[in-house]
Scaffold this motif. Structure first.
Motif, PDB file in Angstrom:
ATOM      1  N   TYR A  49       4.632   2.220   1.735  1.00  0.00           N
ATOM      2  CA  TYR A  49       4.042   1.764   2.972  1.00  0.00           C
ATOM      3  C   TYR A  49       4.918   2.215   4.127  1.00  0.00           C
ATOM      4  CZ  TYR A  49       0.946  -1.535   0.475  1.00  0.00           C
ATOM      5  OH  TYR A  49      -0.009  -2.116  -0.342  1.00  0.00           O
ATOM      6  N   ARG A  50       4.365   2.189   5.327  1.00  0.00           N
ATOM      7  CA  ARG A  50       5.176   2.473   6.501  1.00  0.00           C
ATOM      8  C   ARG A  50       4.742   1.582   7.655  1.00  0.00           C
ATOM      9  NH1 ARG A  50       3.057   8.617   7.989  1.00  0.00           N
ATOM     10  NH2 ARG A  50       0.987   8.023   8.800  1.00  0.00           N
ATOM     11  N   GLN A  51       5.676   1.352   8.565  1.00  0.00           N
ATOM     12  CA  GLN A  51       5.404   0.543   9.738  1.00  0.00           C
ATOM     13  C   GLN A  51       6.107   1.148  10.942  1.00  0.00           C
ATOM     14  OE1 GLN A  51       6.454  -3.638   9.435  1.00  0.00           O
ATOM     15  NE2 GLN A  51       4.872  -4.162  10.933  1.00  0.00           N
ATOM     16  N   ALA A  52       5.320   1.560  11.913  1.00  0.00           N
ATOM     17  CA  ALA A  52       5.843   2.093  13.160  1.00  0.00           C
ATOM     18  C   ALA A  52       6.003   0.956  14.156  1.00  0.00           C
ATOM     19  CB  ALA A  52       4.905   3.158  13.712  1.00  0.00           C
ATOM     20  N   PRO A  53       6.871   1.125  15.159  1.00  0.00           N
ATOM     21  CA  PRO A  53       7.063   0.073  16.160  1.00  0.00           C
ATOM     22  C   PRO A  53       5.751  -0.332  16.819  1.00  0.00           C
ATOM     23  CG  PRO A  53       8.767   1.725  16.375  1.00  0.00           C
ATOM     24  CD  PRO A  53       7.768   2.270  15.392  1.00  0.00           C
ATOM     25  N   GLY A  54       5.486  -1.626  16.866  1.00  0.00           N
ATOM     26  CA  GLY A  54       4.288  -2.141  17.500  1.00  0.00           C
ATOM     27  C   GLY A  54       3.010  -1.976  16.705  1.00  0.00           C
ATOM     28  N   LYS A  55       3.106  -1.507  15.474  1.00  0.00           N
ATOM     29  CA  LYS A  55       1.930  -1.298  14.643  1.00  0.00           C
ATOM     30  C   LYS A  55       2.029  -2.095  13.346  1.00  0.00           C
ATOM     31  CE  LYS A  55      -0.077   2.644  14.397  1.00  0.00           C
ATOM     32  NZ  LYS A  55      -0.380   4.076  14.057  1.00  0.00           N
ATOM     33  N   GLU A  56       0.888  -2.303  12.712  1.00  0.00           N
ATOM     34  CA  GLU A  56       0.853  -2.994  11.431  1.00  0.00           C
ATOM     35  C   GLU A  56       1.331  -2.083  10.313  1.00  0.00           C
ATOM     36  OE1 GLU A  56      -0.076  -6.339  13.199  1.00  0.00           O
ATOM     37  OE2 GLU A  56       0.036  -6.253  11.015  1.00  0.00           O
ATOM     38  N   ARG A  57       1.838  -2.696   9.263  1.00  0.00           N
ATOM     39  CA  ARG A  57       2.243  -1.935   8.097  1.00  0.00           C
ATOM     40  C   ARG A  57       1.019  -1.320   7.429  1.00  0.00           C
ATOM     41  NH1 ARG A  57       6.610  -4.635   4.144  1.00  0.00           N
ATOM     42  NH2 ARG A  57       7.537  -4.792   6.233  1.00  0.00           N
ATOM     43  N   GLU A  58       1.111  -0.048   7.052  1.00  0.00           N
ATOM     44  CA  GLU A  58      -0.011   0.640   6.448  1.00  0.00           C
ATOM     45  C   GLU A  58       0.379   1.284   5.127  1.00  0.00           C
ATOM     46  OE1 GLU A  58      -1.491   4.031   8.584  1.00  0.00           O
ATOM     47  OE2 GLU A  58       0.512   4.767   9.099  1.00  0.00           O
ATOM     48  N   LEU A  59      -0.583   1.359   4.231  1.00  0.00           N
ATOM     49  CA  LEU A  59      -0.379   1.989   2.937  1.00  0.00           C
ATOM     50  C   LEU A  59      -0.403   3.499   3.086  1.00  0.00           C
ATOM     51  CD1 LEU A  59      -0.158   1.806  -0.173  1.00  0.00           C
ATOM     52  CD2 LEU A  59      -2.649   1.678  -0.245  1.00  0.00           C
ATOM     53  N   VAL A  60       0.610   4.161   2.546  1.00  0.00           N
ATOM     54  CA  VAL A  60       0.726   5.610   2.621  1.00  0.00           C
ATOM     55  C   VAL A  60       0.274   6.272   1.329  1.00  0.00           C
ATOM     56  CG1 VAL A  60       2.320   7.552   2.929  1.00  0.00           C
ATOM     57  CG2 VAL A  60       2.593   5.471   4.299  1.00  0.00           C
ATOM     58  N   ALA A  61       0.783   5.788   0.195  1.00  0.00           N
ATOM     59  CA  ALA A  61       0.484   6.408  -1.092  1.00  0.00           C
ATOM     60  C   ALA A  61       0.728   5.423  -2.219  1.00  0.00           C
ATOM     61  CB  ALA A  61       1.340   7.665  -1.303  1.00  0.00           C
ATOM     62  N   THR A  62      -0.001   5.586  -3.317  1.00  0.00           N
ATOM     63  CA  THR A  62       0.121   4.744  -4.498  1.00  0.00           C
ATOM     64  C   THR A  62       0.105   5.616  -5.749  1.00  0.00           C
ATOM     65  OG1 THR A  62      -0.971   2.844  -3.458  1.00  0.00           O
ATOM     66  CG2 THR A  62      -0.933   2.891  -5.856  1.00  0.00           C
ATOM     67  N   ILE A  63       0.888   5.214  -6.746  1.00  0.00           N
ATOM     68  CA  ILE A  63       0.852   5.863  -8.045  1.00  0.00           C
ATOM     69  C   ILE A  63       0.849   4.785  -9.119  1.00  0.00           C
ATOM     70  CG2 ILE A  63       3.377   6.144  -8.075  1.00  0.00           C
ATOM     71  CD1 ILE A  63       2.855   8.798  -9.641  1.00  0.00           C
ATOM     72  N   THR A  64      -0.047   4.897 -10.106  1.00  0.00           N
ATOM     73  CA  THR A  64      -0.154   3.889 -11.147  1.00  0.00           C
ATOM     74  C   THR A  64       0.956   4.047 -12.176  1.00  0.00           C
ATOM     75  OG1 THR A  64      -1.750   5.233 -12.397  1.00  0.00           O
ATOM     76  CG2 THR A  64      -2.626   3.641 -10.817  1.00  0.00           C
ATOM     77  N   GLY A  65       1.102   3.037 -13.046  1.00  0.00           N
ATOM     78  CA  GLY A  65       2.265   2.934 -13.899  1.00  0.00           C
ATOM     79  C   GLY A  65       2.467   4.040 -14.903  1.00  0.00           C
ATOM     80  N   THR A  66       1.526   4.199 -15.835  1.00  0.00           N
ATOM     81  CA  THR A  66       1.675   5.201 -16.883  1.00  0.00           C
ATOM     82  C   THR A  66       0.727   6.378 -16.707  1.00  0.00           C
ATOM     83  OG1 THR A  66       0.192   3.935 -18.333  1.00  0.00           O
ATOM     84  CG2 THR A  66       2.559   3.559 -18.560  1.00  0.00           C
ATOM     85  N   GLU A  67      -0.459   6.120 -16.192  1.00  0.00           N
ATOM     86  CA  GLU A  67      -1.426   7.196 -15.978  1.00  0.00           C
ATOM     87  C   GLU A  67      -1.004   8.126 -14.851  1.00  0.00           C
ATOM     88  OE1 GLU A  67      -3.454   3.349 -17.214  1.00  0.00           O
ATOM     89  OE2 GLU A  67      -2.023   3.989 -15.698  1.00  0.00           O
ATOM     90  N   ARG A  68      -0.238   7.597 -13.915  1.00  0.00           N
ATOM     91  CA  ARG A  68       0.242   8.343 -12.751  1.00  0.00           C
ATOM     92  C   ARG A  68      -0.891   8.854 -11.875  1.00  0.00           C
ATOM     93  NH1 ARG A  68       4.076   9.165 -16.751  1.00  0.00           N
ATOM     94  NH2 ARG A  68       6.263   9.016 -16.074  1.00  0.00           N
ATOM     95  N   SER A  69      -1.965   8.078 -11.810  1.00  0.00           N
ATOM     96  CA  SER A  69      -3.025   8.379 -10.852  1.00  0.00           C
ATOM     97  C   SER A  69      -2.516   8.093  -9.450  1.00  0.00           C
ATOM     98  CB  SER A  69      -4.269   7.538 -11.132  1.00  0.00           C
ATOM     99  OG  SER A  69      -4.795   7.817 -12.414  1.00  0.00           O
ATOM    100  N   THR A  70      -2.901   8.934  -8.497  1.00  0.00           N
ATOM    101  CA  THR A  70      -2.385   8.812  -7.138  1.00  0.00           C
ATOM    102  C   THR A  70      -3.504   8.648  -6.126  1.00  0.00           C
ATOM    103  OG1 THR A  70      -2.344  11.221  -6.861  1.00  0.00           O
ATOM    104  CG2 THR A  70      -0.328  10.160  -7.656  1.00  0.00           C
ATOM    105  N   ASN A  71      -3.179   7.996  -5.026  1.00  0.00           N
ATOM    106  CA  ASN A  71      -4.059   7.866  -3.880  1.00  0.00           C
ATOM    107  C   ASN A  71      -3.230   7.982  -2.618  1.00  0.00           C
ATOM    108  OD1 ASN A  71      -6.973   7.078  -4.703  1.00  0.00           O
ATOM    109  ND2 ASN A  71      -5.679   5.808  -6.026  1.00  0.00           N
TER     110      ASN A  71
END
Length: 121
Positions: free
Chosen positions: A37-59
């Protein structure tokens, strides 16, 4: 106890690259989906990227598709975020997140302390 420790942040010029690392301990790392996740000054935290545990699927967030790549090493218990073609709007504190699978009785979620990424000329 559970720990997520980020590293690799810093100051880079637009168009440059940076690789963030998150070292995990205190839980069964391979079972957990990992995210940045990332959070810039004055902004809400946003999801950048995800990877699953063993399958390693990404978004990825649309804003970083084609530029960022998330990966994980389930032996080293570490998740990475390779950031290329960086833009000033990528400037933020980047946080590592771990989320337990649905088959856990408790849906634990853990956060790292964050690492600063600044993209500027």
């Amino acid at each position: 106890q559970v720990q997520l420790v980020e590293s690799g942040g810093g100051l880079v010029q637009p168009g440059g690259s940076l690789r963030l690392s998150c070292a995990a301990s205190g839980f069964i790392f391979r079972n957990y989906a990992m995210s940045w996740y990332r959070q810039a000054p004055g902004k809400e935290r946003e999801l950048v990227a995800t990877i699953t545990g063993t399958e390693r699927s990404t978004n990825y967030a649309d804003s970083v598709k084609g530029r960022f790549a998330i990966s994980r090493d389930n032996i080293k218990n570490t998740v990475y975020l390779q950031m290329n073609s960086l833009k000033p709007e990528d400037t933020a504190v980047y946080y590592c997140n771990a989320l337990a699978p649905t088959w856990y009785s408790k849906r634990n979620a853990y956060w790292g302390q964050g690492t600063q990424v600044t993209v500027s000329s």
